[in-house]
Scaffold this motif. Structure first.
Motif, PDB file in Angstrom:
ATOM      1  N   GLY A 241       0.821  -1.216   0.000  1.00 40.73           N
ATOM      2  CA  GLY A 241       0.000   0.000   0.000  1.00 40.73           C
ATOM      3  C   GLY A 241       0.849   1.258   0.000  1.00 40.73           C
ATOM      4  N   TYR A 242       1.897   1.280   0.806  1.00 43.08           N
ATOM      5  CA  TYR A 242       2.747   2.482   0.857  1.00 43.08           C
ATOM      6  C   TYR A 242       3.476   2.683  -0.469  1.00 43.08           C
ATOM      7  CZ  TYR A 242       1.773   3.993   5.569  1.00 43.08           C
ATOM      8  OH  TYR A 242       1.125   4.514   6.668  1.00 43.08           O
ATOM      9  N   GLU A 243       3.827   1.589  -1.132  1.00 47.03           N
ATOM     10  CA  GLU A 243       4.511   1.691  -2.426  1.00 47.03           C
ATOM     11  C   GLU A 243       3.535   2.153  -3.513  1.00 47.03           C
ATOM     12  OE1 GLU A 243       7.698   1.451  -2.738  1.00 47.03           O
ATOM     13  OE2 GLU A 243       7.658   1.775  -4.917  1.00 47.03           O
ATOM     14  N   GLU A 244       2.407   1.439  -3.627  1.00 49.61           N
ATOM     15  CA  GLU A 244       1.462   1.729  -4.720  1.00 49.61           C
ATOM     16  C   GLU A 244       0.774   3.084  -4.547  1.00 49.61           C
ATOM     17  OE1 GLU A 244      -1.149  -1.663  -4.863  1.00 49.61           O
ATOM     18  OE2 GLU A 244       0.380  -2.944  -5.775  1.00 49.61           O
ATOM     19  N   GLY A 245       0.632   3.541  -3.296  1.00 50.19           N
ATOM     20  CA  GLY A 245      -0.037   4.814  -3.048  1.00 50.19           C
ATOM     21  C   GLY A 245       0.922   5.995  -3.055  1.00 50.19           C
ATOM     22  N   TYR A 246       2.193   5.760  -3.348  1.00 50.81           N
ATOM     23  CA  TYR A 246       3.225   6.815  -3.326  1.00 50.81           C
ATOM     24  C   TYR A 246       3.237   7.525  -1.967  1.00 50.81           C
ATOM     25  CZ  TYR A 246       2.993   5.945  -8.309  1.00 50.81           C
ATOM     26  OH  TYR A 246       2.992   5.332  -9.535  1.00 50.81           O
ATOM     27  N   LEU A 247       3.160   6.740  -0.910  1.00 53.63           N
ATOM     28  CA  LEU A 247       3.109   7.285   0.449  1.00 53.63           C
ATOM     29  C   LEU A 247       4.507   7.264   1.056  1.00 53.63           C
ATOM     30  CD1 LEU A 247      -0.085   5.287   1.504  1.00 53.63           C
ATOM     31  CD2 LEU A 247       0.022   7.640   0.668  1.00 53.63           C
ATOM     32  N   ARG A 248       4.823   8.294   1.827  1.00 55.88           N
ATOM     33  CA  ARG A 248       6.178   8.399   2.383  1.00 55.88           C
ATOM     34  C   ARG A 248       6.463   7.247   3.349  1.00 55.88           C
ATOM     35  NH1 ARG A 248       7.676  13.279   6.234  1.00 55.88           N
ATOM     36  NH2 ARG A 248       7.465  11.728   7.865  1.00 55.88           N
ATOM     37  N   LYS A 249       7.668   6.715   3.226  1.00 48.69           N
ATOM     38  CA  LYS A 249       8.071   5.638   4.131  1.00 48.69           C
ATOM     39  C   LYS A 249       8.845   6.270   5.284  1.00 48.69           C
ATOM     40  CE  LYS A 249       7.422   3.498   0.023  1.00 48.69           C
ATOM     41  NZ  LYS A 249       7.223   4.236  -1.247  1.00 48.69           N
ATOM     42  N   SER A 250       8.373   6.043   6.506  1.00 50.84           N
ATOM     43  CA  SER A 250       8.893   6.807   7.643  1.00 50.84           C
ATOM     44  C   SER A 250       9.458   5.939   8.758  1.00 50.84           C
ATOM     45  CB  SER A 250       7.768   7.661   8.229  1.00 50.84           C
ATOM     46  OG  SER A 250       7.121   8.414   7.236  1.00 50.84           O
ATOM     47  N   VAL A 251       9.639   4.643   8.500  1.00 51.06           N
ATOM     48  CA  VAL A 251      10.037   3.750   9.594  1.00 51.06           C
ATOM     49  C   VAL A 251      11.529   3.429   9.524  1.00 51.06           C
ATOM     50  CG1 VAL A 251       9.716   1.422  10.559  1.00 51.06           C
ATOM     51  CG2 VAL A 251       7.745   2.735   9.770  1.00 51.06           C
ATOM     52  N   VAL A 252      12.208   3.547  10.686  1.00 49.54           N
ATOM     53  CA  VAL A 252      13.610   3.105  10.754  1.00 49.54           C
ATOM     54  C   VAL A 252      13.650   1.735  11.422  1.00 49.54           C
ATOM     55  CG1 VAL A 252      14.611   5.417  10.722  1.00 49.54           C
ATOM     56  CG2 VAL A 252      14.032   4.368  12.926  1.00 49.54           C
ATOM     57  N   GLY A 253      14.544   0.877  10.925  1.00 45.08           N
ATOM     58  CA  GLY A 253      14.564  -0.531  11.327  1.00 45.08           C
ATOM     59  C   GLY A 253      15.047  -0.750  12.747  1.00 45.08           C
ATOM     60  N   GLU A 254      15.818   0.192  13.268  1.00 40.83           N
ATOM     61  CA  GLU A 254      16.329   0.075  14.641  1.00 40.83           C
ATOM     62  C   GLU A 254      16.328   1.506  15.185  1.00 40.83           C
ATOM     63  OE1 GLU A 254      18.972   0.607  17.686  1.00 40.83           O
ATOM     64  OE2 GLU A 254      19.560   1.253  15.683  1.00 40.83           O
ATOM     65  N   PRO A 255      15.822   1.682  16.441  1.00 40.19           N
ATOM     66  CA  PRO A 255      15.471   3.045  16.857  1.00 40.19           C
ATOM     67  C   PRO A 255      16.588   3.917  17.419  1.00 40.19           C
ATOM     68  CG  PRO A 255      14.831   1.480  18.556  1.00 40.19           C
ATOM     69  CD  PRO A 255      15.395   0.675  17.433  1.00 40.19           C
ATOM     70  N   LEU A 256      17.721   3.349  17.846  1.00 42.06           N
ATOM     71  CA  LEU A 256      18.671   4.158  18.606  1.00 42.06           C
ATOM     72  C   LEU A 256      20.021   4.370  17.917  1.00 42.06           C
ATOM     73  CD1 LEU A 256      19.270   5.654  21.243  1.00 42.06           C
ATOM     74  CD2 LEU A 256      19.921   3.464  22.268  1.00 42.06           C
ATOM     75  N   PHE A 257      20.610   3.291  17.394  1.00 45.99           N
ATOM     76  CA  PHE A 257      21.985   3.396  16.903  1.00 45.99           C
ATOM     77  C   PHE A 257      22.070   3.637  15.389  1.00 45.99           C
ATOM     78  CE2 PHE A 257      22.234   0.960  20.846  1.00 45.99           C
ATOM     79  CZ  PHE A 257      23.120   1.755  21.559  1.00 45.99           C
ATOM     80  N   ASP A 258      21.351   2.822  14.614  1.00 43.62           N
ATOM     81  CA  ASP A 258      21.493   2.908  13.148  1.00 43.62           C
ATOM     82  C   ASP A 258      20.478   3.867  12.523  1.00 43.62           C
ATOM     83  OD1 ASP A 258      23.348   0.916  13.531  1.00 43.62           O
ATOM     84  OD2 ASP A 258      21.879  -0.683  13.158  1.00 43.62           O
TER      85      ASP A 258
END
Ligand code: SF4
Length: 281
Positions: A100-117
């Protein structure tokens, strides 16, 4: 047992993700318009008018109503008589979110690890998913993309039972006052009372999945919602934080039994982009 293929779930989730981000729904538009018409200051009226025009345009063109398309949050009520086939239900929801985020051209806002990377996962997954098991053979999914301007201003506190109703009122109003213009007002205020530390937070999140302005079915909690609404709007933070009558569009309270020694309270704020979609399969 009823069989349900997870591909159906994935496809439904992909559609829900796009719908929620682009279509705010008539209920919210009516609420925003009514608040606009009640405002006396031209500036406050203009801000609400721009929000309404923005939201209508987003729906017309099927584009996101806000650049912050949120972290994907799902409440999934699973009928205990369903047998899922074709793979994992959990994976289907994550895959549908990515699609849905890809097909709707929606911004991707999630980081895979919250503190270091803090590296962007580039597909807005993983989603945050809350499962509940319910009687029957239907699957009910509610989706709410959660913007972090408002999420960042949310708070949980362990009050003492002796703090009572006044303690809860003061804590919630203070949370909104401290948030000021940061959560993109006008806001919807979700309040969770009772349970444990994390249960109160979950209740406040679920409170934000209700229709705007709806009331708790317990009249005592409905009255609490009304009183909070009045006190929050008296803060006059107003649309975009520029002053005015409309600081909150709704206050929704949910509660749960708790321990004799505690009174947990959580306040989860949502901005004017109060977005949802739901489906029953
Ligand atoms: S808090 Fe809401 S309105 Fe503000 S930027 Fe985030 S999603 Fe958009």
């Amino acid at each position: 047992m009823r069989e349900l293929h997870v591909n159906e779930v994935r496809a439904a989730v992909a559609r829900m993700v796009i719908d929620a981000n682009c279509c705010i729904g008539e209920g919210m538009l009516t609420c925003l318009e009514q608040c606009r018409d009640r405002e006396e200051k031209t500036l406050s009226r203009n801000v609400l008018d721009m929000i309404v025009r923005n939201d209508r345009l987003a729906e017309e063109r099927m584009v996101a109503m806000c650049q912050d398309t949120g972290m994907a949050v799902f409440r999934v009520q699973v009928g205990q008589e369903i047998h899922f086939v074709g793979g994992s239900l959990d994976q289907a929801i994550h895959d549908g979110t990515a699609q849905g985020y890809e097909e709707g051209y929606l911004r991707k806002s999630v980081v895979g690890e919250p503190l270091f990377d803090r590296v962007n996962t580039r597909n807005n997954t993983p989603a945050v998913i809350y499962y509940e098991f319910v009687p029957g053979d239907q699957l009910h999914i509610t989706f709410a993309p959660k913007g972090f301007g408002s999420e960042n201003m949310s708070v949980v506190k362990m009050l003492k039972p002796a703090d009572g109703v006044d303690g809860v009122l003061n804590f919630v109003v203070e949370a909104v006052k401290n948030a000021g213009p940061n959560p993109c007002p006008p806001i919807v205020v979700g309040v969770g009372i009772g349970g444990t530390f994390e249960k109160a937070a979950q209740l406040s999140k679920f409170a934000l999945m209700r229709d705007v302005g709806s009331h708790n079915e317990d009249p005592r909690y409905a009255a609490l919602e009304d009183e909070l609404m009045e006190r929050i709007n008296a803060l006059a933070i107003g649309p975009a934080g520029l002053g005015g009558k409309t600081t909150a569009l709704g206050v929704h309270v949910e509660w749960f039994p708790t321990h004799i020694a505690g009174l947990p309270v959580a306040v989860n704020l949502c901005c004017h982009a109060y977005r949802h979609s739901s489906v029953t399969l």
